[in-house]
Write a protein that holds these residues in place. Sequence first.
Motif, PDB file in Angstrom:
ATOM      1  N   ILE A   1       0.771  -1.196   0.041  1.00 15.98           N
ATOM      2  CA  ILE A   1       0.110  -0.160   0.043  1.00 15.98           C
ATOM      3  C   ILE A   1       0.868   1.291   0.011  1.00 15.98           C
TER       4      ILE A   1
ATOM      5  N   ALA B   1       2.193   7.915  -5.364  1.00 17.72           N
ATOM      6  CA  ALA B   1       1.637   8.884  -4.252  1.00 17.72           C
ATOM      7  C   ALA B   1       1.045  10.129  -4.993  1.00 17.72           C
ATOM      8  N   VAL B   2       0.083  10.490  -4.758  1.00 13.30           N
ATOM      9  CA  VAL B   2      -0.721  11.651  -5.467  1.00 13.30           C
ATOM     10  C   VAL B   2      -0.999  12.626  -4.587  1.00 13.30           C
ATOM     11  N   PRO B   3      -1.295  13.818  -4.820  1.00  8.02           N
ATOM     12  CA  PRO B   3      -1.584  14.770  -3.753  1.00  8.02           C
ATOM     13  C   PRO B   3      -2.788  14.571  -2.896  1.00  8.02           C
ATOM     14  N   ALA B   4      -2.793  14.990  -1.700  1.00 10.21           N
ATOM     15  CA  ALA B   4      -3.760  14.419  -0.748  1.00 10.21           C
ATOM     16  C   ALA B   4      -5.054  15.255  -1.151  1.00 10.21           C
ATOM     17  N   PRO B   5      -6.193  14.574  -0.981  1.00 12.19           N
ATOM     18  CA  PRO B   5      -7.458  15.391  -1.354  1.00 12.19           C
ATOM     19  C   PRO B   5      -7.690  16.237   0.061  1.00 12.19           C
TER      20      PRO B   5
ATOM     21  N   ILE C   1     -11.915  14.105   2.902  1.00 17.15           N
ATOM     22  CA  ILE C   1     -12.177  12.636   2.472  1.00 17.15           C
ATOM     23  C   ILE C   1     -13.614  12.523   3.183  1.00 17.15           C
TER      24      ILE C   1
ATOM     25  N   GLU D   1     -15.629  10.124   3.879  1.00 19.50           N
ATOM     26  CA  GLU D   1     -15.709   8.920   4.632  1.00 19.50           C
ATOM     27  C   GLU D   1     -15.181   9.040   5.998  1.00 19.50           C
ATOM     28  N   VAL D   2     -14.147  10.154   6.073  1.00 22.11           N
ATOM     29  CA  VAL D   2     -13.738  10.274   7.530  1.00 22.11           C
ATOM     30  C   VAL D   2     -14.253  11.111   8.179  1.00 22.11           C
ATOM     31  N   GLN D   3     -14.568  10.972   9.497  1.00 24.39           N
ATOM     32  CA  GLN D   3     -15.262  11.996  10.225  1.00 24.39           C
ATOM     33  C   GLN D   3     -14.204  12.957  10.812  1.00 24.39           C
ATOM     34  N   ALA D   4     -14.740  14.121  11.299  1.00 28.96           N
ATOM     35  CA  ALA D   4     -13.606  15.066  12.193  1.00 28.96           C
ATOM     36  C   ALA D   4     -13.474  14.577  13.248  1.00 28.96           C
TER      37      ALA D   4
ATOM     38  N   ALA E   1      -5.177   9.825   3.843  1.00 22.45           N
ATOM     39  CA  ALA E   1      -4.838  11.123   3.002  1.00 22.45           C
ATOM     40  C   ALA E   1      -4.266  11.094   1.713  1.00 22.45           C
ATOM     41  N   ASP E   2      -4.004   9.781   1.378  1.00 22.58           N
ATOM     42  CA  ASP E   2      -3.436   9.692   0.012  1.00 22.58           C
ATOM     43  C   ASP E   2      -4.271   8.879  -0.793  1.00 22.58           C
TER      44      ASP E   2
END
Lengths: 80, 366
Positions: free
Chosen positions: A54, A59-63, A66, A68-71, B51-52
Amino acid sequence: MRVLLLLLLPSPAFACAMYIPREVVAQRPAPAPTEETAKAPTPAPTLDSIMADIDAAAAVPAPTTIPEVQAPPAKAKPRS
Amino acid sequence: MIFALAAWAAPGPELAAAAGCNQCHLVPEVAAAPRTASCTLCHAWIHEVAADSAKRAVAMRVFPNWTRYEHNVRSYAAVPDLGAAFARLEPAWLDAYLADPYDLRPAMPETMVRLGLGEADRATLVAWAAELRVEVPATPAPDPARVDAGRRLFGQRGCDLCHSFGARVASPGIAAAPDLRHVRDRMRDDAIVAWIRDPRAVSAAATMPSQGISEADAIALRDYLVLADPGGVAPAPRAPEAAPAPASPPGWAEVEARVFGRICAHCHMDPAQNEGRGGPGNLGGYGWAATGIELQTAAGARRHQDAVLAAIDRRYAEEARDHVGPGEIPLGIERPALPGMPLGLPALPPEDVALVRAWYAAGAPD
């Protein structure tokens, strides 16, 4: 760790591993594959190797977000 | 040669490694646990992958529950570096804390796990920590005449942006910043001043940044922290409140997703599914002996019904010390012989307790 050392030291296997020079081990020819070893199933990937795969994904720029991810949780703890 | 090798391993680091301190903490002289066996490193990795987008796409193919991990992983992200801790903490306090920890960080849900170490092992760890304590310059003894100045500085210098001091609750607060009501027990007077002035001069591993505070102001702040009454209230009594049972008996999938897989399985793993790893709750760790309690599978959870239900109740008895809110004072409690569960985390919410009980009452179905 001490117990481990005391267990290992008298062991012939440990002594062999200690005193065979690394070059000798490296030069020893690999055993010819037998029918049994040739048919051995590929071992399942370990968790560590899965994580490494994984990590190796391009690697790509981080969005910026996200969905799906809660604060992170609020500062105050939930009280039941 | 045997004797030479036996004497080679330093007892403090050896014991810290054996007890699994490095599964959460960075520990001086001890190699970090691999991320497959480290709470903090694995959680950090999950956040990094989340984050990726490229890594996340692979992770979602490999792990069917990946989004669940992203959703659930909220704990053990900020864990004290023991190098910074040992550099400044009082050995006597450390010994008492290892024997009977309490909630130092009210804004953080997780707390230090209760260890199963005996007195002799604790003494070994504390003696090692004391060797790593950093000598700091002497300062004047605390003086009540400086308390008011320290109280003002606490706000002017922004200390209360991160730290609570008893009833003076931090705003907005940083979960990892301890409640400074305890600092008078945790650190010597001189060490408090040195730490306020420049934490990284005391330990390179310090996470608190230097604020450029003068010695005079640091002394006034110290005197406020060690002499003023921090106030605060006792936490409300906690008990496993009765929550209504779910409308229909839950199956394993639901109880696994909400409780056993989300929480318990991290320490009570099935070695057959984890390359031999069973976790400290199964194969032993944190000073506790192996229990053989595996809770990753329905069969394991079924087998250990009595132990599970008793441990859930015990955790409620520990809440008043292990899980207090901002402005609350951790209480002294009579610890049961065995720790409550989940170890180091808040007691299960009543609705999750009701779910587990309903699953068992229904015969613990698949």
